[in-house]
Design a protein around this motif. Sequence first.
Motif, PDB file in Angstrom:
ATOM      1  N   ALA A   1      60.583  30.380  53.174  1.00 21.48           N
ATOM      2  CA  ALA A   1      60.103  31.453  54.041  1.00 21.48           C
ATOM      3  C   ALA A   1      61.022  32.668  53.953  1.00 21.48           C
ATOM      4  O   ALA A   1      60.557  33.822  53.946  1.00 21.48           O
ATOM      5  N   GLY A   2      62.328  32.418  53.880  1.00 17.72           N
ATOM      6  CA  GLY A   2      63.266  33.528  53.727  1.00 17.72           C
ATOM      7  C   GLY A   2      63.066  34.269  52.416  1.00 17.72           C
ATOM      8  O   GLY A   2      63.107  35.510  52.369  1.00 17.72           O
ATOM      9  N   CYS A   3      62.830  33.521  51.328  1.00 19.30           N
ATOM     10  CA  CYS A   3      62.554  34.159  50.036  1.00 19.30           C
ATOM     11  C   CYS A   3      61.265  34.981  50.104  1.00 19.30           C
ATOM     12  O   CYS A   3      61.170  36.070  49.514  1.00 19.30           O
ATOM     13  N   ALA A   4      60.281  34.478  50.847  1.00 21.11           N
ATOM     14  CA  ALA A   4      59.002  35.183  50.955  1.00 21.11           C
ATOM     15  C   ALA A   4      59.178  36.537  51.643  1.00 21.11           C
ATOM     16  O   ALA A   4      58.486  37.511  51.312  1.00 21.11           O
ATOM     17  N   THR A   5      60.104  36.621  52.587  1.00 19.86           N
ATOM     18  CA  THR A   5      60.307  37.899  53.288  1.00 19.86           C
ATOM     19  C   THR A   5      60.919  38.960  52.381  1.00 19.86           C
ATOM     20  O   THR A   5      60.856  40.154  52.699  1.00 19.86           O
ATOM     21  N   LEU A   6      61.525  38.519  51.267  1.00 16.98           N
ATOM     22  CA  LEU A   6      62.151  39.470  50.349  1.00 16.98           C
ATOM     23  C   LEU A   6      61.172  40.016  49.319  1.00 16.98           C
ATOM     24  O   LEU A   6      61.528  40.903  48.532  1.00 16.98           O
ATOM     25  N   LEU A   7      59.954  39.499  49.297  1.00 14.70           N
ATOM     26  CA  LEU A   7      58.969  39.981  48.338  1.00 14.70           C
ATOM     27  C   LEU A   7      58.444  41.348  48.773  1.00 14.70           C
ATOM     28  O   LEU A   7      58.165  41.565  49.957  1.00 14.70           O
ATOM     29  N   PRO A   8      58.286  42.285  47.829  1.00 17.22           N
ATOM     30  CA  PRO A   8      57.763  43.610  48.195  1.00 17.22           C
ATOM     31  C   PRO A   8      56.305  43.518  48.642  1.00 17.22           C
ATOM     32  O   PRO A   8      55.570  42.615  48.237  1.00 17.22           O
ATOM     33  N   ARG A   9      55.923  44.451  49.493  1.00 13.64           N
ATOM     34  CA  ARG A   9      54.549  44.452  50.003  1.00 13.64           C
ATOM     35  C   ARG A   9      53.543  44.758  48.902  1.00 13.64           C
ATOM     36  O   ARG A   9      52.410  44.309  48.944  1.00 13.64           O
ATOM     37  N   ARG A  10      53.976  45.520  47.933  1.00 11.01           N
ATOM     38  CA  ARG A  10      53.047  45.896  46.872  1.00 11.01           C
ATOM     39  C   ARG A  10      53.806  45.948  45.554  1.00 11.01           C
ATOM     40  O   ARG A  10      54.928  46.435  45.480  1.00 11.01           O
ATOM     41  N   VAL A  11      53.207  45.391  44.520  1.00  4.97           N
ATOM     42  CA  VAL A  11      53.830  45.354  43.202  1.00  4.97           C
ATOM     43  C   VAL A  11      52.901  46.039  42.218  1.00  4.97           C
ATOM     44  O   VAL A  11      51.693  45.781  42.206  1.00  4.97           O
TER      45      VAL A  11
ATOM     46  N   ARG B   1      47.821  33.930  39.672  1.00  7.49           N
ATOM     47  CA  ARG B   1      46.600  34.736  39.623  1.00  7.49           C
ATOM     48  C   ARG B   1      46.427  35.625  40.853  1.00  7.49           C
ATOM     49  O   ARG B   1      45.536  36.464  40.882  1.00  7.49           O
ATOM     50  N   VAL B   2      47.227  35.391  41.879  1.00  5.02           N
ATOM     51  CA  VAL B   2      47.051  36.158  43.113  1.00  5.02           C
ATOM     52  C   VAL B   2      48.324  36.944  43.398  1.00  5.02           C
ATOM     53  O   VAL B   2      49.400  36.640  42.876  1.00  5.02           O
ATOM     54  N   PRO B   3      48.263  37.985  44.222  1.00  4.12           N
ATOM     55  CA  PRO B   3      49.458  38.781  44.552  1.00  4.12           C
ATOM     56  C   PRO B   3      50.560  37.923  45.159  1.00  4.12           C
ATOM     57  O   PRO B   3      50.290  36.901  45.803  1.00  4.12           O
ATOM     58  N   VAL B   4      51.808  38.364  44.973  1.00  2.00           N
ATOM     59  CA  VAL B   4      52.935  37.529  45.369  1.00  2.00           C
ATOM     60  C   VAL B   4      52.966  37.266  46.873  1.00  2.00           C
ATOM     61  O   VAL B   4      53.366  36.184  47.308  1.00  2.00           O
ATOM     62  N   ARG B   5      52.586  38.247  47.684  1.00  2.00           N
ATOM     63  CA  ARG B   5      52.571  38.018  49.129  1.00  2.00           C
ATOM     64  C   ARG B   5      51.572  36.913  49.485  1.00  2.00           C
ATOM     65  O   ARG B   5      51.834  36.069  50.336  1.00  2.00           O
ATOM     66  N   MET B   6      50.436  36.902  48.804  1.00  2.00           N
ATOM     67  CA  MET B   6      49.445  35.857  49.034  1.00  2.00           C
ATOM     68  C   MET B   6      49.965  34.514  48.496  1.00  2.00           C
ATOM     69  O   MET B   6      49.726  33.457  49.097  1.00  2.00           O
ATOM     70  N   GLN B   7      50.693  34.547  47.361  1.00  2.00           N
ATOM     71  CA  GLN B   7      51.305  33.322  46.847  1.00  2.00           C
ATOM     72  C   GLN B   7      52.217  32.694  47.900  1.00  2.00           C
ATOM     73  O   GLN B   7      52.180  31.479  48.139  1.00  2.00           O
ATOM     74  N   ALA B   8      53.026  33.538  48.532  1.00  2.00           N
ATOM     75  CA  ALA B   8      53.953  33.035  49.547  1.00  2.00           C
ATOM     76  C   ALA B   8      53.198  32.404  50.705  1.00  2.00           C
ATOM     77  O   ALA B   8      53.566  31.323  51.189  1.00  2.00           O
ATOM     78  N   GLY B   9      52.128  33.047  51.162  1.00  2.00           N
ATOM     79  CA  GLY B   9      51.359  32.493  52.267  1.00  2.00           C
ATOM     80  C   GLY B   9      50.731  31.162  51.902  1.00  2.00           C
ATOM     81  O   GLY B   9      50.749  30.205  52.698  1.00  2.00           O
TER      82      GLY B   9
END
Length: 744
Positions: free
Chosen positions: A197-207, A75-83
Amino acid sequence: MNDEVAQQVVPRTRYHALFVVAILTGSFLLFLVQPMVARMALPRLGGAPAVWNSAMLVYQALLLGGYAYAHWLGRVPVRMQAGIHLAVLAVAAMWLPIGLTAMELPADAEPAFWVPWLFGASIGPLFFAISAQAPLLQRWYSVASGGRDPYALYAASNVGSFGGLIAYPLLVEPGLALRGQSLLWTIGYALVFLLVAGCATLLPRRVGGEPHVAHHSPAPGAGRVLHWVLLAFVPSGLMLATTTFLTTDIVAMPMLWVLPLGLYLLSFSFAFREGEALPAALTRIAPVLLLMFGSVLIAGDQQLAYVNALIGLLLLFLVAVALHSCMYRLRPAPDRLTGFYLAMSVGGALGGVFSGLIAPIVFDWTYEYPLLILAAGMLMPQAFLFDPIARLWRGSAQLLRIKTLAATLAIAVPLYLGLFNPGGLLGPMHEQVAFVGIAAIGLFSVGRRIPYLVALAGGLFLFGGYRAIETSLSGDRTRSYFGVYTVTDMPRERRLAHGTTLHGIQLKGARSRLPTTYYVPGSGVGQAMLAAPQLYGPAARIGVVGLGTGTLACYARPGQHWRFYEIDPAMVDLSRDSGKFSFLRQCAPQAEIIVGDARLRLAQTLPASLDLLALDAFSSDAVPMHLMTTEAFTTYARVLAPDGLLLVHISNRFLALSPVVAAAAARGGWHAARLVYTPSAPEKRDEAAISDWIALSRDPATLARLTGGQWQPLTPQRSFTPWTDDYASVVPVMRALNPSLADD
């Protein structure tokens, strides 16, 4: 995807391997922790199946929770999911190093309550956080790759799960004590954190399309979700049912439970993969093999026990591949991925609950196995085997109904002849001849669901099904979490079978008090019981771990005090309450029976309260490991008088247990001797059995008064590491893996 977003997509060479390793490592840890924590709990909770079943419920509940959490994070953006997920992993790390909490359990702790509480408090946060890895990282992979299909990565997840499952009994447990295992898991957890954490760095800033609550694909209907649940339910239930069926009705082999679970996990790797040629081929032959061998397996022919075990494992694998492949073909778009996996986990949990918890209560035989075989035949995709057969089934709807009815009714003819064989028409092998007819109609019907299912049900009923129902209706069988017990009356004796393993014999008439099988007077325990009055006087205090049919009670003498420890209430009913066996009633009606795990109950017993203790708790060659550790032998020493005797039954087809007992004896200051008893020629094979007993005492004079003649001194092996609560492995004592132990 717009240009800005497209530029943020990471090249495949960077993200693919990292996501695969992260998913594989998390799944490896997930299946490594299950047997590890259960092993840690054995000394504190005992070895009752209620412990394992409750632990299974905890795992499934936490897995469901992890999948639901991964679904919610969508339900939340992927960058927030990673955090959020990295924060959850960090908080769960507070429960490291992994181990059981130091809570004090009541003496009469109920596993159904305390096991979930203890496991949840000990590993709940860690298991919850790791269990969310597979669906969550697959979703991230799809985003990072610009929309590539992530489902194939589930194969990596199950390869990791299979690796963790196999690694524990074969590598981790033999090589490391529990403290070392806990450290290994902690290091693995830290590695998972870094990989995530490494996978999280590969997520785009905006989708494009964020926030993620906006799904682009249509929501699946209730019928599709139910179909997913059923496709997951049957393989999960069949995996546990196959384990139960093989270990109770085919062959009771240690570590056999690993094989069904391992094949179940591998089936996902075959089904959730790019390229459909292999799973399609396996799916095509699955209905044929299910029809040909599913019904033959439940006959339980002991002359072909290992062949039947292989057939059962093959059927499980093919069914799992067929149904999981069907699920894969019905998968939703990647933006619905977490909901798909949530439905899958619900079905898997329900299958486990059905086979692991409900079936032993509802059924008195392993009826769940043929029921799940039928359910598999109902769900798996089918196609006509050959074009000529397909052409025969063509026609109008009315004509197809007529053909279907004709094929269905035709099955009744060989079924009737096979069951009743009027006039000896089909000869002595009437069941086999009738099955050929049923199978022929069934093969002709592959591709037409109803006649195929009728043929499958007919084969199941013919081979074992009707006999199982007859026995159930007669009331001569009972079932518990420990297995299926069948009482058979014969002209001169009454037998108790545990699955298909003989568990005890009582002769009829004037010979009904005579001990039989492993307990005849010439056996090690028989000699010890006969010597008890001379060793300890007329008021000897005797304890027995493992009641069975109560055979040993007929060594009781007036004035002696007898106490039995039995973990299974069903055995108490068979040997005393129901009157099926009369050893106890005739020979020791005043004997005390204490129900529960023997080690836990003995720990509550007053010191020096027994003179002789017989340890005979092995059920169908399954070894209660926690009863064989040095700490357990310390408990036996505390309960026995200083000159007391301990008799340990080590007869076993698969394990050479003398090194285990010898090592515990050497560490605990025991003196030990061994007697391998072989019945003499006049004794009937069905009344006396070859038995292997070890006698131990801390008083060498007492042991010397008992042993002699055929008894041999027991010496420890220098290279063998004693079993302890912190370290134990069956690998070094498995005869199949150690040819030098074949004759031990």
